[in-house]
Each structure stands twice: as C-alpha cells, then as structure tokens.
Design an enzyme around this catalytic site. Structure first.
Site, PDB file in Angstrom:
ATOM      1  N   GLY A  41       0.802  -1.225   0.000  1.00 38.54           N
ATOM      2  CA  GLY A  41       0.000   0.000   0.000  1.00 38.54           C
ATOM      3  C   GLY A  41       0.831   1.269   0.000  1.00 38.54           C
ATOM      4  N   GLY A 186       5.609  24.970   6.394  1.00 42.52           N
ATOM      5  CA  GLY A 186       4.951  24.668   5.123  1.00 42.52           C
ATOM      6  C   GLY A 186       3.445  24.621   5.273  1.00 42.52           C
ATOM      7  CB  ALA A 187       0.757  26.952   4.752  1.00 42.26           C
ATOM      8  CG  ASP A 318       4.354  10.833  -5.323  1.00 43.45           C
ATOM      9  OD1 ASP A 318       3.282  11.014  -5.940  1.00 43.45           O
ATOM     10  OD2 ASP A 318       4.448  10.908  -4.084  1.00 43.45           O
ATOM     11  CG  HIS A 450     -34.131  20.561  -2.179  1.00 41.83           C
ATOM     12  ND1 HIS A 450     -33.293  21.585  -1.821  1.00 41.83           N
ATOM     13  CD2 HIS A 450     -35.186  20.603  -1.322  1.00 41.83           C
ATOM     14  CE1 HIS A 450     -33.822  22.239  -0.795  1.00 41.83           C
ATOM     15  NE2 HIS A 450     -34.976  21.653  -0.477  1.00 41.83           N
TER      16      HIS A 450
HETATM   17  P1  NAD Z   1       3.226  20.993  -0.602  1.00 42.68           P
HETATM   18  O1  NAD Z   1       3.987  21.208  -1.825  1.00 42.68           O
HETATM   19  O2  NAD Z   1       1.761  20.788  -0.633  1.00 42.68           O
HETATM   20  O3  NAD Z   1       3.472  22.223   0.401  1.00 42.68           O
HETATM   21  C1  NAD Z   1       4.754  22.591   0.838  1.00 42.68           C
HETATM   22  C2  NAD Z   1       4.667  24.005   1.371  1.00 42.68           C
HETATM   23  O4  NAD Z   1       5.895  24.308   1.990  1.00 42.68           O
HETATM   24  C3  NAD Z   1       4.437  25.035   0.286  1.00 42.68           C
HETATM   25  O5  NAD Z   1       3.386  25.887   0.674  1.00 42.68           O
HETATM   26  C4  NAD Z   1       5.768  25.750   0.208  1.00 42.68           C
HETATM   27  O6  NAD Z   1       5.641  27.094  -0.206  1.00 42.68           O
HETATM   28  C5  NAD Z   1       6.239  25.635   1.649  1.00 42.68           C
HETATM   29  N1  NAD Z   1       7.674  25.820   1.818  1.00 42.68           N
HETATM   30  C6  NAD Z   1       8.664  25.345   1.032  1.00 42.68           C
HETATM   31  N2  NAD Z   1       9.858  25.744   1.527  1.00 42.68           N
HETATM   32  C7  NAD Z   1       9.607  26.443   2.660  1.00 42.68           C
HETATM   33  C8  NAD Z   1      10.430  27.124   3.628  1.00 42.68           C
HETATM   34  N3  NAD Z   1      11.747  27.134   3.513  1.00 42.68           N
HETATM   35  N4  NAD Z   1       9.844  27.739   4.672  1.00 42.68           N
HETATM   36  C9  NAD Z   1       8.498  27.731   4.780  1.00 42.68           C
HETATM   37  N5  NAD Z   1       7.677  27.123   3.888  1.00 42.68           N
HETATM   38  C10 NAD Z   1       8.223  26.490   2.850  1.00 42.68           C
HETATM   39  O7  NAD Z   1       3.969  19.771   0.133  1.00 42.68           O
HETATM   40  P2  NAD Z   1       3.540  18.874   1.381  1.00 42.68           P
HETATM   41  O8  NAD Z   1       2.459  19.512   2.182  1.00 42.68           O
HETATM   42  O9  NAD Z   1       4.809  18.511   2.069  1.00 42.68           O
HETATM   43  O10 NAD Z   1       2.942  17.605   0.697  1.00 42.68           O
HETATM   44  C11 NAD Z   1       3.766  16.842  -0.195  1.00 42.68           C
HETATM   45  C12 NAD Z   1       2.920  16.237  -1.274  1.00 42.68           C
HETATM   46  O11 NAD Z   1       2.115  15.245  -0.703  1.00 42.68           O
HETATM   47  C13 NAD Z   1       2.020  17.256  -1.920  1.00 42.68           C
HETATM   48  O12 NAD Z   1       2.523  17.594  -3.186  1.00 42.68           O
HETATM   49  C14 NAD Z   1       0.703  16.587  -2.014  1.00 42.68           C
HETATM   50  O13 NAD Z   1       0.377  16.369  -3.358  1.00 42.68           O
HETATM   51  C15 NAD Z   1       0.849  15.268  -1.296  1.00 42.68           C
HETATM   52  N6  NAD Z   1      -0.195  15.194  -0.273  1.00 42.68           N
HETATM   53  C16 NAD Z   1      -1.479  15.135  -0.669  1.00 42.68           C
HETATM   54  C17 NAD Z   1      -2.472  15.079   0.269  1.00 42.68           C
HETATM   55  C18 NAD Z   1      -3.896  15.013  -0.159  1.00 42.68           C
HETATM   56  O14 NAD Z   1      -4.145  14.623  -1.298  1.00 42.68           O
HETATM   57  N7  NAD Z   1      -4.822  15.401   0.672  1.00 42.68           N
HETATM   58  C19 NAD Z   1      -2.173  15.107   1.617  1.00 42.68           C
HETATM   59  C20 NAD Z   1      -0.854  15.172   1.986  1.00 42.68           C
HETATM   60  C21 NAD Z   1       0.132  15.203   1.022  1.00 42.68           C
END
Ligand code: NAD
Length: 471
Positions: A41, A186-187, A318, A450
C-alpha cells in the site's frame, strides 16, 4: 531463461504500483511486485493519506462533541482525549487496508517479493532485477519493469530531521503526546491537514509558510478564504517566513526545539513538523546505471507512454513528477500497463482533482483563475456560498463556497474550486464534467437532488450565467 521471465516486474507496492499490478494481472501478464516494506500500500496507506484521514476524522469528532453537539441538543459531560485509543484506531484502519491490498494482490495471482530492488542490466528482451533482503539476494528477469518508487519527505538546509522532535508527517501521525507548542513548516497539503489534527487535539500550532499565501497551486481566492477560516479555528499561520533552521535545544530532547526564521525572533516549541514537499525516490534502484534519465530534481523522465530512456523500463507516480497524489499514480499505473499490453495510453491531467481534507475541505479540479488570466483565456465566473443552501443550514456547516470558471465563448467548464464541508466528495461531479467536456449550462441543466450540498454546484453554474436562483 526467457521462458521463466516475468512479463512485468513492478518496483513499489504503493497506489501506483499495486493498481498497475492488478491491471496487469487482469490483462493476463505474469506480474510480480517488489517492495522493501512488509505491508503493501506504500506511503499512502502506511504513513500518508489513510492514517492522516483517520486522525482528521477522530479529531473532528472530538471537536464536534465538545462544541456543536450542544447546539444539536446533545448533552454530554466533559469530553476527554485518549490519544492512545485514537492512535490505535488509526493503526487498525491502516492494518485492515494494507492487509486488504495484500489479499487483492494474492487473489490476482501476483507475486509479492519483499526486499530492495535494483535494476541490474538490460539484455535484449530482458531486464534483470536483483532484490536484496538482509543478506539474501535473488535475481529476477522481466520483459518490462515499472518503477513506482514514490517519494519521501523533503527537508530544508539547516534542519536536521531527528525522527522525533524535528520530524516529518511520519512522526506527526504518531506523536505519543499532544505537543503543547507545535511549529509546522509549510502551509501545503500536509502542513495544513496535520496542523488541523493537532490544533483540534489541543496544541498551539504556528504554521510558517515561505510564500505570501497558503496552498500554492490552489485557486488564490479559495486559498485566501480558507486561510481566514483556519485562523479562526486557532491556527497561527505566518506568511512570508523564511525558515533558516530548526534544532533540538541544547541537543536535549526534553528541552524542546527552536526554529530560526529570517528577520524574526527564534520560535521555541516542543515539536517541529517539516512539510515542505516531497522528493522523488529515484536514487536507489540502479536506474541511472541502467540508462534511465533523471532530471536535476530527481524526477524520472518519461514519454507519453511512461517509457523511460532505458528500453522496457517504465515509471509512474510521484517519481515522475506532476501532482504527488495517489489517484494520479493509480491512473498512470493503469494507463502504463495498458500501453505495455498494446493498448492506448491516455490521461487527462486537467481532470485530476486535488483535495485538502481540512474542515472545511478544499477541493479543486482544472484551471485556477490565475492560470486562466495568465494564459489570456476569456472566462466567466460563477460562485455560490454554502450558507444559502438548505442542506448546509440543516447540518450547520455554512462555511465556504463553490466557484466555477467556464470559457467565455464556449461555456466549457475549465475549473471548479470548492471550499466547504464534503468538498472532496462534491468535486467528483466537476471532475466528470471536465472529463466529458461539459459546459456550465450542462451542469445547471443536470438535476441536483434537494436538499443536498451539491445544489451549490448547480447554483454556481447558474451564476456563471448570472441566473442563480437562491441568491
Ligand atoms: P506541498 O507542496 O503541498 O506544500 C509545501 C509548502 O511548503 C508550500 O506551501 C511551500 O511554499 C512551503 N515551503 C517550502 N519551503 C519552505 C520554507 N523554507 N519555509 C516555509 N515554507 C516552505 O507539500 P507537502 O504539504 O509537504 O505535501 C507533499 C505532497 O504530498 C504534496 O505535493 C501533495 O500532493 C501530497 N499530499 C497530498 C495530500 C492530499 O491529497 N490530501 C495530503 C498530503 C500530502
């Protein structure tokens, strides 16, 4: 030797790899999957999508029990938290699903091999793959190999992940106690989902984001509205913060951690979650030696049939770049296998949805308003708030809205963005609409039951034509 060779060997049993394996078995290919982890998985099931959703659900129920329940007439005493029970439930969910994948592989006659795979040579029709498990090695031969090795959390210079105080999503899915102060770097998807979990469970969460907005890549209007709601929920989101480093204080775990931010006072906290993206895993399995071209970021280069530059070696998910989403990897896995079996290979990347499972959820498919503006595409926009929808009133989840972007001339739906309760499920209709080339008018002429939240999609489609009914 050719007689005993596999038709297909897949490296990686994540959503890309295992789905590809099942499709291959359906098509009659003799298939095996190698993964170094005993549970099938991949990251998604073990330490990604599934455990995070289990914790999001549990923590949201706790919040509802403590808050909303009273408004619904529920009378309860003080609601405490048994974090261990919550974690155990999450672990059970994961185990059930990983076992389910194992049995699916078995039922389809797919061999599962545990160990680290390395492509060890390409000779005419056959690719040799060596699988190492402890001291033992076995050599396999396959006509085709699919690399589905996925990605691992990225870090930043100045941050040493210690697998505990300063960790990634893997650790944040299993903290033994609720950290009093949690700093999330990271947001993005992971940062926001796991901030939501720990904020709900009682942590004071500071989210440090480098950019001047959250959720890069999402529609800016939706992201800004989401940020306001998350701030109201208690997240301290600080934009424009360049993190220079994070360390365990005095080298002692119990002393907590300190995060250095450019131009600001250091932030002290109990734990740090680094969620700044994920890096492809292309450095292990002997790929460059086998002639597979990898770009400067580590992404494997593939053509439209997912073929790499090494004959008979394909790559999906990925590790090839694009949205790092389990469902994108699944699509690619199926399409790649169908191509190997002689069929067509087609994926509509404009119709791959993305969902952030916060509360409210953020879901989108297709183009953002910024992308349309940048491309000079003429568009019309329709938005509709959930607060004007009967079902949302009945459930009490009034936040958010639906936004539909349609081509100004053809009315084709180009992008749909939803901030709201169940947005992740509602987006499926928009995905189908974009896949089938539907117009905004097609959407609003479709009957929507609805009272449902989906009526907001119909109303937003009507709003594209300035004729929303309930607004
Ligand atoms: P992300 O790319 O979604 O977000 C990373 C964030 O970190 C960005 O907002 C970026 O600007 C910020 N960042 C980068 N360098 C930084 C710094 N030096 N200081 C502060 N902020 C910084 O990556 P993630 O949240 O780590 O997730 C990784 C991947 O996993 C994503 O691409 C996503 O596709 C996948 N994911 C998907 C889901 C879902 O489908 N719900 C959930 C979790 C993860």
């Amino acid at each position: 030797m050719t007689g005993s060779a596999l038709d297909l060997l897949i490296i990686g049993a994540g959503p890309g790899g295992y789905v590809a394996a099942i499709r291959a078995a359906q098509l009659g290919l003799r298939t095996a999957v190698v993964d170094e982890h005993p549970a099938a998985g991949g990251v998604c099931l073990r330490v990604g999508c599934i455990p995070s959703k289990a914790l999001l659900e549990s923590s949201q129920r706790l919040v509802a029990a403590r808050g909303e329940l009273a408004a619904h007439g529920g009378v309860a005493g003080e609601i405490g938290l048994d974090l261990q029970a919550m974690m155990k439930r999450k672990d059970r969910v994961v185990t059930t699903l990983t076992r389910g994948v194992s049995s699916l592989l078995k039922r389809n006659g797919i061999d599962r091999i545990q160990g680290r795979a390395r492509v060890d040579g390409i000779d005419g029709e056959l690719r040799t793959v060596v699988v190492a498990a402890g001291d033992a090695e076995q050599t396999l031969q396959a006509r085709n190999v699919i690399v589905a090795t996925g990605s691992r959390p990225a870090s930043l210079p100045g941050i040493e992940l210690d697998g505990d105080g300063i960790g990634t999503s893997t650790e944040a899915l299993a903290y033994a106690e609720v950290p009093e102060r949690l700093v999330v770097i990271g947001a993005g998807y992971i940062g926001l989902e796991l901030s939501a979990v720990w904020n709900r469970l009682g942590s004071r969460v500071v989210v440090l984001e480098y950019l001047d907005r959250i959720l890069p890549g999402a529609d800016a209007e939706i992201a800004a509205a989401a940020a306001k709601i998350f701030a109201r929920q208690g997240l301290d989101i600080r934009l424009g913060c360049r993190v220079l480093g994070a360390a365990v204080k005095d080298g002692k775990e119990a002393a907590g951690c300190v995060v250095e931010v450019e131009g600001q006072d250091p932030i002290e906290c109990d734990r740090v979650l680094v969620a700044v993206g994920r890096t492809p895993i292309s450095d292990g399995p002997g790929l460059e030696e086998a002639g597979v071209t990898v770009d400067e970021y580590g992404f494997i280069q593939v053509d439209e049939r997912f073929a790499t530059s090494a004959p008979g070696v394909f790559a999906i998910g990925d590790v090839i770049g694009g949205p790092q989403l389990a469902h994108k990897a699944e699509e690619e896995g199926m399409a790649c296998v169908e191509g190997i079996a002689g069929g067509y290979v087609h994926i509509d990347y404009d119709a791959i949805p993305g969902i952030v499972y916060t509360e409210p959820e953020v879901a989108s498919v297709g183009r953002t308003e910024e992308q349309l503006r940048e491309a000079g595409t003429p568009y019309r926009k329709g938005t509709f708030p959930f607060r004007a929808i009967g079902r949302a009133r009945a459930t009490g989840s009034l936040e958010g809205f639906v936004k539909i972007l349609a081509h100004a001339d053809t009315d084709a739906v180009l992008g749909v963005h939803i901030l709201g309760n169940h947005a992740g499920d509602l987006i499926a209709e928009a995905v189908a609409a974009i896949s089938f080339g539907a117009s905004a008018e097609d959407l609003f002429r479709t009957s929507h039951a609805h009272p449902t939240l989906a009526e907001a999609i119909k109303e937003a489609a009507l709003a594209v034509h300035d004729r929303a009914i309930h607004m």
